[in-house]
Design a protein around this motif. Structure first.
Motif, PDB file in Angstrom:
ATOM      1  N   SER A 187       1.219  87.714 100.853  1.00 19.36           N
ATOM      2  CA  SER A 187       2.136  88.667 100.222  1.00 19.36           C
ATOM      3  C   SER A 187       3.223  87.907  99.461  1.00 19.36           C
ATOM      4  N   GLU A 188       3.805  88.587  98.505  1.00 18.27           N
ATOM      5  CA  GLU A 188       4.857  87.993  97.685  1.00 18.27           C
ATOM      6  C   GLU A 188       6.024  87.551  98.567  1.00 18.27           C
ATOM      7  N   GLY A 189       6.545  86.366  98.270  1.00 22.59           N
ATOM      8  CA  GLY A 189       7.675  85.836  99.013  1.00 22.59           C
ATOM      9  C   GLY A 189       7.295  84.883 100.135  1.00 22.59           C
ATOM     10  N   MET A 190       6.006  84.781 100.467  1.00 21.71           N
ATOM     11  CA  MET A 190       5.598  83.859 101.531  1.00 21.71           C
ATOM     12  C   MET A 190       5.854  82.419 101.107  1.00 21.71           C
ATOM     13  N   THR A 191       6.141  81.574 102.089  1.00 23.05           N
ATOM     14  CA  THR A 191       6.320  80.147 101.845  1.00 23.05           C
ATOM     15  C   THR A 191       4.950  79.484 101.846  1.00 23.05           C
ATOM     16  N   ALA A 192       4.725  78.593 100.877  1.00 20.61           N
ATOM     17  CA  ALA A 192       3.461  77.868 100.773  1.00 20.61           C
ATOM     18  C   ALA A 192       3.690  76.413 101.164  1.00 20.61           C
ATOM     19  N   VAL A 193       2.806  75.881 102.008  1.00 21.94           N
ATOM     20  CA  VAL A 193       2.923  74.499 102.478  1.00 21.94           C
ATOM     21  C   VAL A 193       1.591  73.777 102.327  1.00 21.94           C
ATOM     22  N   SER A 194       1.687  72.452 102.291  1.00 23.77           N
ATOM     23  CA  SER A 194       0.487  71.611 102.255  1.00 23.77           C
ATOM     24  C   SER A 194      -0.095  71.533 103.663  1.00 23.77           C
ATOM     25  N   PRO A 195      -1.318  71.015 103.806  1.00 30.27           N
ATOM     26  CA  PRO A 195      -1.878  70.832 105.149  1.00 30.27           C
ATOM     27  C   PRO A 195      -1.014  69.930 106.033  1.00 30.27           C
ATOM     28  N   GLU A 196      -0.188  69.087 105.416  1.00 28.50           N
ATOM     29  CA  GLU A 196       0.713  68.215 106.177  1.00 28.50           C
ATOM     30  C   GLU A 196       2.025  68.909 106.523  1.00 28.50           C
ATOM     31  N   GLY A 197       2.207  70.146 106.073  1.00 24.95           N
ATOM     32  CA  GLY A 197       3.424  70.896 106.370  1.00 24.95           C
ATOM     33  C   GLY A 197       4.556  70.683 105.387  1.00 24.95           C
ATOM     34  N   LEU A 198       4.290  70.081 104.228  1.00 21.90           N
ATOM     35  CA  LEU A 198       5.305  69.862 103.203  1.00 21.90           C
ATOM     36  C   LEU A 198       5.407  71.078 102.288  1.00 21.90           C
ATOM     37  N   LEU A 199       6.607  71.350 101.798  1.00 23.16           N
ATOM     38  CA  LEU A 199       6.813  72.515 100.939  1.00 23.16           C
ATOM     39  C   LEU A 199       6.033  72.392  99.635  1.00 23.16           C
ATOM     40  N   VAL A 200       5.262  73.418  99.319  1.00 20.83           N
ATOM     41  CA  VAL A 200       4.563  73.511  98.047  1.00 20.83           C
ATOM     42  C   VAL A 200       5.242  74.547  97.163  1.00 20.83           C
ATOM     43  N   GLY A 201       5.851  75.577  97.757  1.00 14.87           N
ATOM     44  CA  GLY A 201       6.543  76.575  96.955  1.00 14.87           C
ATOM     45  C   GLY A 201       6.600  77.923  97.616  1.00 14.87           C
ATOM     46  N   ARG A 202       6.682  78.919  96.751  1.00 13.95           N
ATOM     47  CA  ARG A 202       6.868  80.299  97.179  1.00 13.95           C
ATOM     48  C   ARG A 202       5.944  81.198  96.383  1.00 13.95           C
ATOM     49  N   VAL A 203       5.307  82.155  97.057  1.00 13.47           N
ATOM     50  CA  VAL A 203       4.402  83.087  96.388  1.00 13.47           C
ATOM     51  C   VAL A 203       5.229  84.030  95.514  1.00 13.47           C
ATOM     52  N   VAL A 204       4.903  84.056  94.209  1.00 14.90           N
ATOM     53  CA  VAL A 204       5.650  84.907  93.274  1.00 14.90           C
ATOM     54  C   VAL A 204       4.818  86.072  92.751  1.00 14.90           C
ATOM     55  N   ALA A 205       3.495  86.014  92.929  1.00 11.16           N
ATOM     56  CA  ALA A 205       2.634  87.126  92.507  1.00 11.16           C
ATOM     57  C   ALA A 205       1.355  87.088  93.331  1.00 11.16           C
TER      58      ALA A 205
END
Length: 162
Positions: A40-58
């Motif tokens: 869903s929009e607004g979820m936090t996205a991370v790599s398999p290592e747990g590093l920040l990849v970003g935020r779901v915008v659509a």
């Protein structure tokens, strides 16, 4: 800290994930997971290592778009180092800068930067990067620094959603 990392590992194991199927010129990646997989929009996205990849915008039925933290206009409330100093990480279009750290705060090159969660855009405690080089700010109220990241956004192939 360790309990939080264990919760993420469980969330990553059980959570939705998808392959990166495209990169846009606007600092976003397209991922092969959408509403069907619980994204869903607004979820936090991370790599398999747990590093920040970003935020779901659509989000579509089968795909989603994730804004990378290096995108121009991206702003993330963060905490820095063991003292959990408040700051903001801004995307520059190709990298990130740590900003809004008060001059008197004890931060230095190598300090870890994690999401603060206070902006309600990202969950708390996800690793964003580390302080690289402190930037000269003269008599400004705030200090700035380059942010060193341990992830190559051009080569990431899989993302998990929290």
């Amino acid at each position: 800290k360790q309990d939080q990392e264990e919760r993420w590992k469980l969330t990553i194991t059980a959570g939705a994930g998808g392959r990166v199927v495209g990169i846009t010129g606007g600092g976003e990646v397209i991922v092969s997971a959408g509403r069907i997989k619980g994204v869903s929009e607004g979820m936090t996205a991370v790599s398999p290592e747990g590093l920040l990849v970003g935020r779901v915008v659509a989000v579509g039925e089968r795909n989603s778009r994730v804004q990378l933290p290096i995108a121009s206009g991206s702003r993330i409330a963060v905490r820095v180092g063991e003292m959990r100093v408040k700051g903001i990480v801004r995307g520059t279009g190709g990298g990130m800068v740590l900003d809004e750290v008060a001059q008197g705060e004890a931060v230095q090159s190598g300090d870890r930067i994690v999401t603060a969660g206070s902006d309600e855009l990202y969950i708390e405690g996800v690793v964003v990067g580390r302080i690289g080089q402190m930037l000269p700010t003269g008599a400004a109220v705030y200090r700035q620094a380059d942010v060193t990241i341990d992830i190559n956004y051009q080569k990431i192939s899989f993302i998990f959603f929290l």
